[in-house]
Motif scaffolding. Sequence first.
Motif, PDB file in Angstrom:
ATOM      1  N   UNK A 197     -11.278  -7.008 -18.701  1.00  0.00           N
ATOM      2  CA  UNK A 197     -12.151  -6.581 -19.881  1.00  0.00           C
ATOM      3  C   UNK A 197     -13.528  -6.483 -19.209  1.00  0.00           C
ATOM      4  N   UNK A 198     -13.828  -6.505 -18.034  1.00  0.00           N
ATOM      5  CA  UNK A 198     -15.261  -6.441 -17.581  1.00  0.00           C
ATOM      6  C   UNK A 198     -14.898  -5.687 -16.206  1.00  0.00           C
ATOM      7  N   UNK A 199     -15.964  -4.728 -15.954  1.00  0.00           N
ATOM      8  CA  UNK A 199     -15.707  -3.705 -14.805  1.00  0.00           C
ATOM      9  C   UNK A 199     -15.971  -4.417 -13.367  1.00  0.00           C
ATOM     10  N   UNK A 200     -16.908  -5.468 -13.375  1.00  0.00           N
ATOM     11  CA  UNK A 200     -17.248  -5.888 -12.036  1.00  0.00           C
ATOM     12  C   UNK A 200     -16.284  -6.314 -11.236  1.00  0.00           C
ATOM     13  N   UNK A 201     -15.285  -7.148 -11.424  1.00  0.00           N
ATOM     14  CA  UNK A 201     -14.399  -7.464 -10.492  1.00  0.00           C
ATOM     15  C   UNK A 201     -13.373  -6.267  -9.944  1.00  0.00           C
ATOM     16  N   UNK A 202     -13.214  -5.475 -10.797  1.00  0.00           N
ATOM     17  CA  UNK A 202     -12.307  -4.175 -10.604  1.00  0.00           C
ATOM     18  C   UNK A 202     -12.987  -3.201  -9.547  1.00  0.00           C
ATOM     19  N   UNK A 203     -14.463  -3.160  -9.898  1.00  0.00           N
ATOM     20  CA  UNK A 203     -15.302  -2.315  -9.201  1.00  0.00           C
ATOM     21  C   UNK A 203     -15.284  -2.843  -7.487  1.00  0.00           C
ATOM     22  N   UNK A 204     -15.192  -4.005  -7.726  1.00  0.00           N
ATOM     23  CA  UNK A 204     -15.511  -4.930  -6.442  1.00  0.00           C
ATOM     24  C   UNK A 204     -14.120  -4.666  -5.631  1.00  0.00           C
ATOM     25  N   UNK A 205     -13.103  -4.658  -6.268  1.00  0.00           N
ATOM     26  CA  UNK A 205     -11.746  -4.577  -5.684  1.00  0.00           C
ATOM     27  C   UNK A 205     -11.595  -3.121  -5.063  1.00  0.00           C
ATOM     28  N   UNK A 206     -11.879  -2.425  -6.095  1.00  0.00           N
ATOM     29  CA  UNK A 206     -11.829  -0.757  -5.615  1.00  0.00           C
ATOM     30  C   UNK A 206     -12.523  -0.415  -4.281  1.00  0.00           C
ATOM     31  N   UNK A 207     -13.971  -1.009  -4.282  1.00  0.00           N
ATOM     32  CA  UNK A 207     -14.777  -0.583  -3.252  1.00  0.00           C
ATOM     33  C   UNK A 207     -14.464  -1.393  -1.886  1.00  0.00           C
ATOM     34  N   UNK A 208     -13.975  -2.461  -1.981  1.00  0.00           N
ATOM     35  CA  UNK A 208     -13.514  -3.446  -0.798  1.00  0.00           C
ATOM     36  C   UNK A 208     -12.270  -2.557  -0.140  1.00  0.00           C
ATOM     37  N   UNK A 209     -11.585  -2.138  -0.831  1.00  0.00           N
ATOM     38  CA  UNK A 209     -10.057  -1.432  -0.493  1.00  0.00           C
ATOM     39  C   UNK A 209     -10.662  -0.275   0.256  1.00  0.00           C
ATOM     40  N   UNK A 210     -11.106   0.553  -0.320  1.00  0.00           N
ATOM     41  CA  UNK A 210     -11.734   1.805   0.262  1.00  0.00           C
ATOM     42  C   UNK A 210     -12.640   1.621   1.401  1.00  0.00           C
ATOM     43  N   UNK A 211     -13.306   0.810   1.557  1.00  0.00           N
ATOM     44  CA  UNK A 211     -14.285   0.559   2.602  1.00  0.00           C
ATOM     45  C   UNK A 211     -13.510   0.105   3.742  1.00  0.00           C
ATOM     46  N   UNK A 212     -12.410  -0.912   3.391  1.00  0.00           N
ATOM     47  CA  UNK A 212     -11.525  -1.337   4.719  1.00  0.00           C
ATOM     48  C   UNK A 212     -10.809  -0.170   5.529  1.00  0.00           C
ATOM     49  N   UNK A 213     -10.465   0.798   4.854  1.00  0.00           N
ATOM     50  CA  UNK A 213      -9.975   2.081   5.598  1.00  0.00           C
ATOM     51  C   UNK A 213      -8.439   1.632   5.907  1.00  0.00           C
ATOM     52  N   UNK A 214      -8.064   0.573   5.443  1.00  0.00           N
ATOM     53  CA  UNK A 214      -6.256   0.531   5.780  1.00  0.00           C
ATOM     54  C   UNK A 214      -5.552   0.934   4.578  1.00  0.00           C
ATOM     55  N   UNK A 215      -5.923   0.641   3.390  1.00  0.00           N
ATOM     56  CA  UNK A 215      -5.105   0.965   2.180  1.00  0.00           C
ATOM     57  C   UNK A 215      -6.312   0.982   1.103  1.00  0.00           C
ATOM     58  N   UNK A 216      -5.963   1.630   0.224  1.00  0.00           N
ATOM     59  CA  UNK A 216      -6.730   1.713  -1.232  1.00  0.00           C
ATOM     60  C   UNK A 216      -5.808   1.499  -2.417  1.00  0.00           C
ATOM     61  N   UNK A 217      -6.652   1.599  -3.269  1.00  0.00           N
ATOM     62  CA  UNK A 217      -5.968   1.808  -4.832  1.00  0.00           C
ATOM     63  C   UNK A 217      -6.203   3.240  -5.353  1.00  0.00           C
ATOM     64  N   UNK A 218      -5.245   3.449  -6.393  1.00  0.00           N
ATOM     65  CA  UNK A 218      -5.093   4.725  -6.754  1.00  0.00           C
ATOM     66  C   UNK A 218      -6.354   4.999  -7.679  1.00  0.00           C
ATOM     67  N   UNK A 219      -6.646   6.305  -7.709  1.00  0.00           N
ATOM     68  CA  UNK A 219      -8.107   6.771  -8.505  1.00  0.00           C
ATOM     69  C   UNK A 219      -7.834   6.392  -9.843  1.00  0.00           C
ATOM     70  N   UNK A 220      -6.642   6.578 -10.641  1.00  0.00           N
ATOM     71  CA  UNK A 220      -6.534   6.446 -11.773  1.00  0.00           C
ATOM     72  C   UNK A 220      -5.413   5.299 -12.111  1.00  0.00           C
ATOM     73  N   UNK A 221      -5.680   4.034 -11.453  1.00  0.00           N
ATOM     74  CA  UNK A 221      -4.614   3.097 -11.690  1.00  0.00           C
ATOM     75  C   UNK A 221      -5.351   2.089 -12.232  1.00  0.00           C
ATOM     76  N   UNK A 222      -6.636   1.887 -12.816  1.00  0.00           N
ATOM     77  CA  UNK A 222      -7.433   0.878 -13.168  1.00  0.00           C
ATOM     78  C   UNK A 222      -7.776   1.083 -14.661  1.00  0.00           C
ATOM     79  N   UNK A 223      -8.204  -0.154 -15.489  1.00  0.00           N
ATOM     80  CA  UNK A 223      -8.848   0.050 -16.695  1.00  0.00           C
ATOM     81  C   UNK A 223      -9.766  -1.168 -16.805  1.00  0.00           C
ATOM     82  N   UNK A 224     -10.847  -0.750 -17.410  1.00  0.00           N
ATOM     83  CA  UNK A 224     -11.783  -2.007 -17.829  1.00  0.00           C
ATOM     84  C   UNK A 224     -12.412  -1.700 -18.939  1.00  0.00           C
ATOM     85  N   UNK A 225     -13.163  -2.607 -19.626  1.00  0.00           N
ATOM     86  CA  UNK A 225     -14.206  -2.357 -20.570  1.00  0.00           C
ATOM     87  C   UNK A 225     -15.508  -3.053 -20.369  1.00  0.00           C
ATOM     88  N   UNK A 226     -16.525  -2.795 -21.064  1.00  0.00           N
ATOM     89  CA  UNK A 226     -17.549  -3.704 -20.726  1.00  0.00           C
ATOM     90  C   UNK A 226     -17.864  -5.008 -21.422  1.00  0.00           C
TER      91      UNK A 226
END
Length: 385
Positions: free
Chosen positions: A58-87
Motif C-alpha cells: 500500500x506504499x510504493x517505496x519498497x516495491x520501487x526498490x525491489x523493481x530497481x534492484x532486480x533490474x540493475x542486477x541484470x540476472x532477472x527482473x520483475x514483470x513490467x505490469x506485475x505490481x500494485x501499490x498505493x500512496x
Amino acid sequence: MSVVTVQLGQCGNQVAHELLDVVWSDAQKKPSRAASCERFFHHNTHGELVARAVLIDMEPKVINQSLSRAAKCGRWRYGEDSHFSQKQGSGNNWANGYCVHGPRHRDVVEELVRREVERCDRLAGLLAMMSVAGGTGSGVGAYVTQCLRDIYPTSFILNHLTWPYRTGEVIVQNYNSVLTLAHLYQLSDAILVHENDTAHRICSQLLNIKHISFSDVNKVIAHQLGSVLQPALTADSHGVYSRNPLGIDWQVRPPAGSGRSTSLTGSSFNTSLANLLILRGKDVYSAETGGFEDPALYTSWLSSKEAFSLWKSPVSFNKYEKSATLVSNSQALLSPLDDMVGKAWNMFASRAYIHQYMKYGISEEDFLDSFTSLEQVISSYRQLC
C-alpha cells in the motif's frame, strides 16, 4: 511445475526478492537450472528471465526498490505490469488492510495474479509471502489469501510468514498476528514460519555479523526457504528434478478413535506430527538419518514411517558442499504462539487500541473468534506429548 509468488507488504516483498535471488544464484551452472528457472521464472519476448511474481504493497517505496534492484542486477527482473501499490499504507493496522485496502483493490490484485497463473503451463501452487506483524502484509495478505482460495479452490496455497521479534516492532503486532494466523489457519494448505529472533541469532552466533540489519535477517530466511523450494533429484524421481513441497499433503489428522500419546517424563524435545529432511550435496547417500525415525519423536497415532520423509539430492545447494534442511510440523512454535496470544489477550482485556480496529469494521466478536481458534490450535499441539 511453476510457482507463482505473491509478495505482500514491506517484509513479504523484501524476503521474496532475496528468495528469488537465492534461487537464481543456486541454479547457475547446475543440471537443475532448467527445472529451477521454470519453477520460479519465465522468459519474456526479449529473452529476459522474469519472475513469476506479483508485488503488492500500500506504499510504493519498497516495491520501487525491489523493481530497481532486480533490474540493475541484470540476472532477472520483475514483470513490467506485475505490481500494485498505493500512496498510503495500512498504518500497521490489520483491520485497515483486511477491511479497507483489501476489498477496495481486490479486482486489480486478482487480475495481476490471474495473468501470472495463465503464464504457467502447469501450476504447482501459490506462494504468499508476508509478515504477521504489520498492516498490509498481515491484513491485506489475509484478505488476498482468502480471495485466492475462492478463485483457485483446488490449487495449493502455501503461506510463508515472518514472525516478529518478541521484544516488539509494532505496539499492536500481537493483535495483528492473532487475526492473521486465525484467518490463515482456515484458508491455507500449509503455513511455513520463520522467526526473526531465530534468524537474528544465526546472524550473530553462526555468521558473526556485528551490526545486524533487516537485510541480513532476510537473507538468512531466504536462504533456508530456497533450500526447501529448489527442485531436488532423488533416487525415486527417475532422473527428473522434481520434489516440490507445494505438492505434499501437509494435513495430518489422527485416525478415528485414536488416543493421545502419554507424556514422556523429562522429555526436552518437541513432539512432531511430521518431519521432512532435505539433504543436498556430497555424501547424501551415506548420511545417517536413523535418529529422525525414532518413534519417540512422534505422536503415538502416527508411525515414524508415515511421519518422516527424507529427500536426498547429490546436487549441492548454493555455495555449500553439503547441506541439510528440516521442515518440521511440531511443537516448536508453541512457545512463541502462546506468548503472542497471551500478550494480545492482556491488551484485549484492558481494551487497549480496540477502537483503532473497530473503526475499520472489526468487532470484539471477531477478536474473540480469533482467540478461540488459536487457543484450540495451542491445545491440540500441547496434547501431542
